[in-house]
Design an enzyme around this catalytic site. Structure first.
Site, mmCIF file in Angstrom:
data_model
loop_
_atom_site.group_PDB
_atom_site.id
_atom_site.type_symbol
_atom_site.label_atom_id
_atom_site.label_comp_id
_atom_site.label_asym_id
_atom_site.label_seq_id
_atom_site.Cartn_x
_atom_site.Cartn_y
_atom_site.Cartn_z
ATOM 1 N N CYS A 64 -8.900 -11.308 -7.366
ATOM 2 C CA CYS A 64 -8.599 -10.660 -6.267
ATOM 3 C C CYS A 64 -6.905 -10.476 -5.178
ATOM 4 O O CYS A 64 -7.283 -11.545 -4.930
ATOM 5 C CB CYS A 64 -9.934 -11.604 -4.947
ATOM 6 S SG CYS A 64 -10.946 -11.295 -5.612
ATOM 7 N N PRO A 71 -3.071 -7.732 -1.681
ATOM 8 C CA PRO A 71 -1.390 -7.239 -1.910
ATOM 9 C C PRO A 71 -0.508 -8.031 -3.218
ATOM 10 O O PRO A 71 1.001 -7.060 -3.707
ATOM 11 C CB PRO A 71 -0.932 -7.005 -0.643
ATOM 12 C CG PRO A 71 -1.236 -8.486 -0.492
ATOM 13 C CD PRO A 71 -2.061 -8.169 -0.390
ATOM 14 N N CYS A 79 -8.264 -18.130 3.147
ATOM 15 C CA CYS A 79 -7.616 -18.472 4.903
ATOM 16 C C CYS A 79 -8.475 -19.069 6.311
ATOM 17 O O CYS A 79 -7.927 -18.314 6.605
ATOM 18 C CB CYS A 79 -6.570 -17.403 5.145
ATOM 19 S SG CYS A 79 -7.272 -15.400 5.241
HETATM 20 N N1 SAM Z 1 -4.392 -12.640 -3.404
HETATM 21 C C1 SAM Z 1 -3.799 -11.392 -2.910
HETATM 22 C C2 SAM Z 1 -2.641 -11.863 -2.030
HETATM 23 O O1 SAM Z 1 -2.512 -13.245 -1.835
HETATM 24 O O2 SAM Z 1 -1.033 -11.386 -2.003
HETATM 25 C C3 SAM Z 1 -4.221 -11.726 -1.194
HETATM 26 C C4 SAM Z 1 -6.351 -11.236 -1.810
HETATM 27 S S1 SAM Z 1 -7.385 -10.502 -0.458
HETATM 28 C C5 SAM Z 1 -7.308 -12.401 0.704
HETATM 29 C C6 SAM Z 1 -8.826 -10.324 -0.610
HETATM 30 C C7 SAM Z 1 -8.792 -9.449 -2.092
HETATM 31 O O3 SAM Z 1 -9.617 -9.413 -2.593
HETATM 32 C C8 SAM Z 1 -8.688 -7.596 -0.863
HETATM 33 O O4 SAM Z 1 -7.306 -7.760 -1.348
HETATM 34 C C9 SAM Z 1 -10.287 -6.904 -1.471
HETATM 35 O O5 SAM Z 1 -10.276 -5.734 -2.043
HETATM 36 C C10 SAM Z 1 -10.568 -7.987 -3.011
HETATM 37 N N2 SAM Z 1 -11.690 -7.483 -3.427
HETATM 38 C C11 SAM Z 1 -12.833 -8.171 -2.691
HETATM 39 N N3 SAM Z 1 -13.767 -7.465 -3.558
HETATM 40 C C12 SAM Z 1 -13.431 -7.714 -4.477
HETATM 41 C C13 SAM Z 1 -13.821 -7.841 -5.601
HETATM 42 N N4 SAM Z 1 -15.359 -8.047 -5.959
HETATM 43 N N5 SAM Z 1 -13.731 -7.815 -7.328
HETATM 44 C C14 SAM Z 1 -11.823 -8.229 -6.654
HETATM 45 N N6 SAM Z 1 -11.321 -7.800 -5.841
HETATM 46 C C15 SAM Z 1 -11.972 -7.487 -4.598
#
Ligand code: SAM
Length: 305
Positions: A109, A112, A235
Protein backbone atom coordinates in the site's frame (compact mmCIF):
# COMPACT_ATOMS: atom_id res chain seq x y z
CA UNK A 1 -5.94 21.64 21.61
CA UNK A 2 -3.33 19.46 23.30
CA UNK A 3 -2.75 17.65 19.99
CA UNK A 4 -2.08 20.92 18.18
CA UNK A 5 0.47 22.00 20.77
CA UNK A 6 2.18 18.63 20.47
CA UNK A 7 2.21 18.84 16.66
CA UNK A 8 3.69 22.31 16.65
CA UNK A 9 6.45 21.12 18.95
CA UNK A 10 7.51 18.00 17.10
CA UNK A 11 10.93 18.30 15.50
CA UNK A 12 11.15 18.65 11.71
CA UNK A 13 12.73 15.42 10.49
CA UNK A 14 14.61 15.32 7.19
CA UNK A 15 15.67 12.01 5.66
CA UNK A 16 18.72 12.26 3.44
CA UNK A 17 18.00 10.50 0.16
CA UNK A 18 21.11 8.39 -0.34
CA UNK A 19 20.00 7.49 -3.88
CA UNK A 20 21.11 11.02 -4.80
CA UNK A 21 23.54 12.23 -2.16
CA UNK A 22 25.34 11.35 1.06
CA UNK A 23 24.65 12.45 4.63
CA UNK A 24 28.02 14.19 4.67
CA UNK A 25 27.25 16.25 1.55
CA UNK A 26 23.79 17.17 2.80
CA UNK A 27 25.20 18.27 6.18
CA UNK A 28 27.89 20.37 4.45
CA UNK A 29 25.33 22.01 2.20
CA UNK A 30 23.07 22.85 5.15
CA UNK A 31 26.00 24.28 7.11
CA UNK A 32 26.91 26.55 4.19
CA UNK A 33 23.25 27.53 4.07
CA UNK A 34 23.39 28.95 7.61
CA UNK A 35 22.38 25.98 9.78
CA UNK A 36 24.61 25.01 12.72
CA UNK A 37 25.39 21.30 13.06
CA UNK A 38 25.69 19.82 16.56
CA UNK A 39 26.66 16.24 15.56
CA UNK A 40 24.78 13.10 16.48
CA UNK A 41 22.14 13.23 19.19
CA UNK A 42 22.56 10.82 22.09
CA UNK A 43 19.33 11.31 24.04
CA UNK A 44 15.75 12.38 23.48
CA UNK A 45 16.37 15.90 24.82
CA UNK A 46 18.94 16.51 22.07
CA UNK A 47 16.08 16.47 19.56
CA UNK A 48 14.62 19.65 21.07
CA UNK A 49 16.39 22.34 19.07
CA UNK A 50 16.43 26.10 18.76
CA UNK A 51 16.44 28.07 15.55
CA UNK A 52 19.08 27.13 12.96
CA UNK A 53 20.54 24.21 14.94
CA UNK A 54 20.35 20.66 13.69
CA UNK A 55 21.56 17.20 14.73
CA UNK A 56 21.81 13.69 13.33
CA UNK A 57 19.27 11.32 14.89
CA UNK A 58 20.51 8.76 17.46
CA UNK A 59 18.57 5.82 15.99
CA UNK A 60 18.46 6.48 12.25
CA UNK A 61 21.79 7.68 10.86
CA UNK A 62 20.31 9.10 7.63
CA UNK A 63 17.90 11.29 9.53
CA UNK A 64 18.60 14.94 10.34
CA UNK A 65 16.60 16.76 12.98
CA UNK A 66 15.64 20.44 12.93
CA UNK A 67 13.53 22.76 15.11
CA UNK A 68 9.73 22.42 14.81
CA UNK A 69 8.20 24.04 11.73
CA UNK A 70 11.49 24.50 9.86
CA UNK A 71 10.22 24.85 6.30
CA UNK A 72 12.14 23.08 3.56
CA UNK A 73 9.49 23.08 0.83
CA UNK A 74 11.30 25.80 -1.13
CA UNK A 75 14.77 24.54 -0.27
CA UNK A 76 17.12 23.40 -3.01
CA UNK A 77 17.82 20.06 -1.31
CA UNK A 78 14.10 19.28 -1.19
CA UNK A 79 13.35 20.39 -4.75
CA UNK A 80 16.32 18.40 -6.06
CA UNK A 81 15.18 15.27 -4.22
CA UNK A 82 18.25 15.15 -1.96
CA UNK A 83 16.08 15.24 1.14
CA UNK A 84 12.67 13.75 1.93
CA UNK A 85 10.45 15.32 4.57
CA UNK A 86 9.37 12.32 6.60
CA UNK A 87 8.56 11.83 10.27
CA UNK A 88 11.09 9.77 12.21
CA UNK A 89 8.58 7.06 13.12
CA UNK A 90 7.63 6.54 9.49
CA UNK A 91 11.30 5.87 8.68
CA UNK A 92 11.28 2.81 10.95
CA UNK A 93 9.54 0.27 8.66
CA UNK A 94 12.00 0.39 5.74
CA UNK A 95 14.99 0.72 8.08
CA UNK A 96 13.93 -2.35 10.06
CA UNK A 97 13.02 -4.41 6.99
CA UNK A 98 16.53 -3.63 5.72
CA UNK A 99 16.40 -5.38 2.32
CA UNK A 100 19.76 -6.06 0.68
CA UNK A 101 20.72 -4.55 -2.70
CA UNK A 102 19.24 -6.66 -5.48
CA UNK A 103 16.31 -7.96 -3.44
CA UNK A 104 12.79 -8.36 -4.77
CA UNK A 105 10.32 -6.49 -2.59
CA UNK A 106 6.64 -5.63 -2.44
CA UNK A 107 5.36 -2.35 -1.03
CA UNK A 108 1.72 -3.35 -0.70
CA UNK A 109 0.00 0.00 0.00
CA UNK A 110 2.64 2.35 -1.24
CA UNK A 111 1.36 5.83 -2.13
CA UNK A 112 2.54 8.56 -1.76
CA UNK A 113 5.79 6.63 -1.67
CA UNK A 114 7.91 7.92 1.19
CA UNK A 115 8.64 4.40 2.42
CA UNK A 116 9.10 3.12 -1.14
CA UNK A 117 11.81 5.71 -1.77
CA UNK A 118 13.40 4.80 1.56
CA UNK A 119 13.41 1.10 0.59
CA UNK A 120 15.02 1.99 -2.75
CA UNK A 121 17.74 3.94 -0.96
CA UNK A 122 18.46 1.00 1.37
CA UNK A 123 18.63 -1.37 -1.65
CA UNK A 124 21.00 1.08 -3.36
CA UNK A 125 18.39 1.36 -6.11
CA UNK A 126 19.18 -2.22 -7.17
CA UNK A 127 16.64 -5.03 -7.33
CA UNK A 128 12.90 -4.97 -7.90
CA UNK A 129 10.45 -2.94 -5.92
CA UNK A 130 6.84 -3.78 -6.80
CA UNK A 131 4.61 -1.01 -5.43
CA UNK A 132 0.81 -1.17 -5.35
CA UNK A 133 -1.90 1.32 -4.50
CA UNK A 134 -5.64 1.47 -5.09
CA UNK A 135 -5.79 5.24 -5.44
CA UNK A 136 -4.75 6.49 -8.90
CA UNK A 137 -4.35 10.10 -7.78
CA UNK A 138 -2.07 9.20 -4.89
CA UNK A 139 -0.14 6.92 -7.22
CA UNK A 140 0.54 9.79 -9.63
CA UNK A 141 1.83 11.94 -6.73
CA UNK A 142 4.03 8.96 -5.94
CA UNK A 143 5.42 8.77 -9.49
CA UNK A 144 6.49 12.43 -9.15
CA UNK A 145 8.11 11.80 -5.77
CA UNK A 146 10.05 8.79 -7.05
CA UNK A 147 11.19 10.68 -10.15
CA UNK A 148 12.45 13.54 -7.98
CA UNK A 149 14.17 11.01 -5.71
CA UNK A 150 16.02 9.34 -8.57
CA UNK A 151 14.46 5.95 -7.82
CA UNK A 152 14.45 3.62 -10.83
CA UNK A 153 14.14 0.09 -9.41
CA UNK A 154 10.37 0.30 -8.94
CA UNK A 155 7.32 -0.90 -10.83
CA UNK A 156 4.08 0.89 -9.91
CA UNK A 157 0.67 -0.71 -10.26
CA UNK A 158 -2.76 0.79 -9.67
CA UNK A 159 -4.07 -2.39 -8.12
CA UNK A 160 -5.84 -3.80 -5.08
CA UNK A 161 -3.10 -5.59 -3.13
CA UNK A 162 -5.62 -8.19 -1.97
CA UNK A 163 -6.07 -9.18 -5.63
CA UNK A 164 -2.36 -9.54 -6.36
CA UNK A 165 -1.62 -13.23 -6.99
CA UNK A 166 1.22 -14.41 -4.71
CA UNK A 167 1.83 -17.39 -7.00
CA UNK A 168 2.37 -15.26 -10.12
CA UNK A 169 5.82 -16.00 -11.61
CA UNK A 170 6.81 -12.32 -11.45
CA UNK A 171 6.75 -12.48 -7.63
CA UNK A 172 8.59 -15.78 -7.28
CA UNK A 173 11.70 -14.10 -5.87
CA UNK A 174 9.92 -11.73 -3.49
CA UNK A 175 11.53 -12.16 -0.07
CA UNK A 176 10.45 -8.92 1.62
CA UNK A 177 7.10 -7.18 2.02
CA UNK A 178 6.38 -3.76 3.48
CA UNK A 179 2.75 -3.38 4.51
CA UNK A 180 1.61 0.09 5.58
CA UNK A 181 -2.15 -0.15 5.01
CA UNK A 182 -4.84 2.47 5.44
CA UNK A 183 -5.51 3.06 9.13
CA UNK A 184 -7.45 5.43 11.37
CA UNK A 185 -4.53 7.86 11.44
CA UNK A 186 -5.16 8.33 15.16
CA UNK A 187 -1.43 8.72 15.80
CA UNK A 188 -1.13 11.80 13.60
CA UNK A 189 -1.04 14.61 16.13
CA UNK A 190 -2.16 17.15 13.52
CA UNK A 191 -5.48 15.38 12.97
CA UNK A 192 -8.52 16.38 14.96
CA UNK A 193 -9.77 13.97 17.63
CA UNK A 194 -13.11 12.46 16.73
CA UNK A 195 -14.30 12.82 20.30
CA UNK A 196 -18.01 13.63 20.29
CA UNK A 197 -19.86 10.78 21.95
CA UNK A 198 -22.56 10.74 19.25
CA UNK A 199 -19.82 9.60 16.88
CA UNK A 200 -18.53 6.84 19.17
CA UNK A 201 -20.59 4.16 17.48
CA UNK A 202 -19.31 5.21 14.06
CA UNK A 203 -15.72 5.29 15.29
CA UNK A 204 -16.07 1.77 16.66
CA UNK A 205 -17.49 0.43 13.42
CA UNK A 206 -14.77 2.14 11.40
CA UNK A 207 -12.01 0.71 13.59
CA UNK A 208 -13.47 -2.79 13.28
CA UNK A 209 -13.63 -2.46 9.48
CA UNK A 210 -10.07 -1.16 9.30
CA UNK A 211 -8.72 -3.93 11.54
CA UNK A 212 -10.48 -6.51 9.37
CA UNK A 213 -8.95 -5.02 6.19
CA UNK A 214 -5.49 -4.79 7.82
CA UNK A 215 -5.62 -8.44 8.91
CA UNK A 216 -6.63 -9.53 5.41
CA UNK A 217 -3.71 -7.57 3.93
CA UNK A 218 -1.32 -9.04 6.49
CA UNK A 219 -2.44 -12.62 5.86
CA UNK A 220 -2.19 -11.99 2.12
CA UNK A 221 1.31 -10.55 2.43
CA UNK A 222 2.53 -13.74 4.11
CA UNK A 223 1.43 -15.86 1.13
CA UNK A 224 4.33 -15.01 -1.16
CA UNK A 225 6.14 -18.34 -1.49
CA UNK A 226 9.73 -17.11 -0.95
CA UNK A 227 8.88 -14.55 1.75
CA UNK A 228 11.46 -14.12 4.53
CA UNK A 229 10.33 -10.98 6.32
CA UNK A 230 7.33 -8.69 6.39
CA UNK A 231 7.12 -5.37 8.18
CA UNK A 232 3.68 -4.13 9.26
CA UNK A 233 3.10 -0.53 10.29
CA UNK A 234 0.31 1.94 11.03
CA UNK A 235 0.10 5.55 12.17
CA UNK A 236 -2.61 4.50 14.61
CA UNK A 237 -2.46 4.34 18.39
CA UNK A 238 -5.36 1.86 18.66
CA UNK A 239 -4.29 -1.62 19.74
CA UNK A 240 -7.16 -2.98 17.65
CA UNK A 241 -5.26 -1.94 14.47
CA UNK A 242 -1.86 -2.83 15.87
CA UNK A 243 -1.16 -5.60 18.40
CA UNK A 244 -4.67 -6.98 17.81
CA UNK A 245 -4.08 -7.45 14.07
CA UNK A 246 -0.61 -8.91 14.55
CA UNK A 247 -1.69 -11.34 17.27
CA UNK A 248 -4.60 -12.60 15.14
CA UNK A 249 -2.28 -13.03 12.16
CA UNK A 250 0.32 -14.97 14.14
CA UNK A 251 -2.39 -17.29 15.34
CA UNK A 252 -3.43 -17.98 11.74
CA UNK A 253 0.16 -18.30 10.50
CA UNK A 254 2.17 -20.47 12.91
CA UNK A 255 5.11 -20.53 10.45
CA UNK A 256 5.90 -16.91 11.32
CA UNK A 257 7.20 -15.23 14.46
CA UNK A 258 7.93 -11.69 15.64
CA UNK A 259 11.44 -10.26 15.49
CA UNK A 260 12.53 -8.37 18.59
CA UNK A 261 13.16 -4.81 17.36
CA UNK A 262 15.69 -2.15 18.46
CA UNK A 263 16.37 -2.91 22.12
CA UNK A 264 17.34 0.74 22.69
CA UNK A 265 13.93 2.03 21.49
CA UNK A 266 11.99 3.41 24.48
CA UNK A 267 8.40 2.53 23.62
CA UNK A 268 7.35 -1.11 23.06
CA UNK A 269 4.27 -2.84 21.72
CA UNK A 270 1.61 -3.58 24.35
CA UNK A 271 2.05 -6.83 26.32
CA UNK A 272 2.65 -9.49 25.30
CA UNK A 273 3.84 -8.16 21.89
CA UNK A 274 6.80 -6.25 23.31
CA UNK A 275 8.98 -7.28 20.34
CA UNK A 276 7.07 -4.59 18.39
CA UNK A 277 7.68 -0.84 18.60
CA UNK A 278 5.39 2.04 19.36
CA UNK A 279 6.10 5.72 18.96
CA UNK A 280 4.47 8.86 20.35
CA UNK A 281 5.26 12.55 20.91
CA UNK A 282 6.22 12.21 24.59
CA UNK A 283 8.46 9.13 24.45
CA UNK A 284 9.99 9.36 20.96
CA UNK A 285 9.26 12.96 19.79
CA UNK A 286 7.32 11.66 16.79
CA UNK A 287 3.75 11.10 15.70
CA UNK A 288 2.01 8.02 17.10
CA UNK A 289 3.08 4.91 15.23
CA UNK A 290 3.33 1.12 15.43
CA UNK A 291 5.74 -1.33 13.76
CA UNK A 292 5.96 -5.13 13.80
CA UNK A 293 8.42 -7.32 11.92
CA UNK A 294 7.40 -10.90 11.11
CA UNK A 295 9.84 -13.50 9.87
CA UNK A 296 9.42 -17.02 8.63
CA UNK A 297 10.72 -19.69 11.02
CA UNK A 298 13.85 -21.24 9.61
CA UNK A 299 12.86 -24.56 8.15
CA UNK A 300 9.17 -23.64 7.97
CA UNK A 301 8.16 -24.29 4.41
CA UNK A 302 4.98 -23.07 2.85
CA UNK A 303 1.99 -25.13 3.87
CA UNK A 304 0.19 -26.57 0.87
CA UNK A 305 -3.54 -26.93 1.28
N1 SAM B 1 3.36 3.73 2.61
C1 SAM B 1 2.92 5.07 2.18
C2 SAM B 1 4.05 6.03 2.39
O1 SAM B 1 4.92 5.79 3.24
O2 SAM B 1 4.12 7.07 1.70
C3 SAM B 1 1.64 5.47 2.89
C4 SAM B 1 0.51 4.48 2.69
S1 SAM B 1 -1.08 4.99 3.31
C5 SAM B 1 -0.95 4.75 5.03
C6 SAM B 1 -2.12 3.67 2.81
C7 SAM B 1 -2.36 3.54 1.31
O3 SAM B 1 -3.02 2.31 1.05
C8 SAM B 1 -3.24 4.61 0.69
O4 SAM B 1 -2.51 5.30 -0.30
C9 SAM B 1 -4.41 3.84 0.07
O5 SAM B 1 -4.80 4.36 -1.18
C10 SAM B 1 -3.82 2.47 -0.10
N2 SAM B 1 -4.74 1.33 -0.14
C11 SAM B 1 -5.90 1.16 0.55
N3 SAM B 1 -6.44 -0.04 0.28
C12 SAM B 1 -5.61 -0.66 -0.59
C13 SAM B 1 -5.62 -1.93 -1.25
N4 SAM B 1 -6.62 -2.81 -1.06
N5 SAM B 1 -4.61 -2.23 -2.09
C14 SAM B 1 -3.60 -1.35 -2.29
N6 SAM B 1 -3.55 -0.14 -1.70
C15 SAM B 1 -4.53 0.21 -0.88
Amino acid sequence: SVKQVLAENLPRYVRVNTVKTTVEDAVDYLKRDGFAYLGQASRLEDLTLKEKYFVMDMHLPELLVFPPNTDFHDHFLYKAGHIILQDKASCLPAYLLNPPAGAHIIDACAAPGNKTSHLAAIMKNKGKLFAFDLDAKRLSTMATLLLRSGVTCHQLANQDFLKVDPDSPQFKDVEYVLLDPSCSGSGMVCLRDDASSADQQKVKARLAALACFQLRCLNHGLKFPRLKRLVYSTCSIHSQENEGVVAACLQENPGFRLVNLLSQWPERGLEPLTQCLRANPAKTRTHGFFVALLEKHSGAGRKKQ
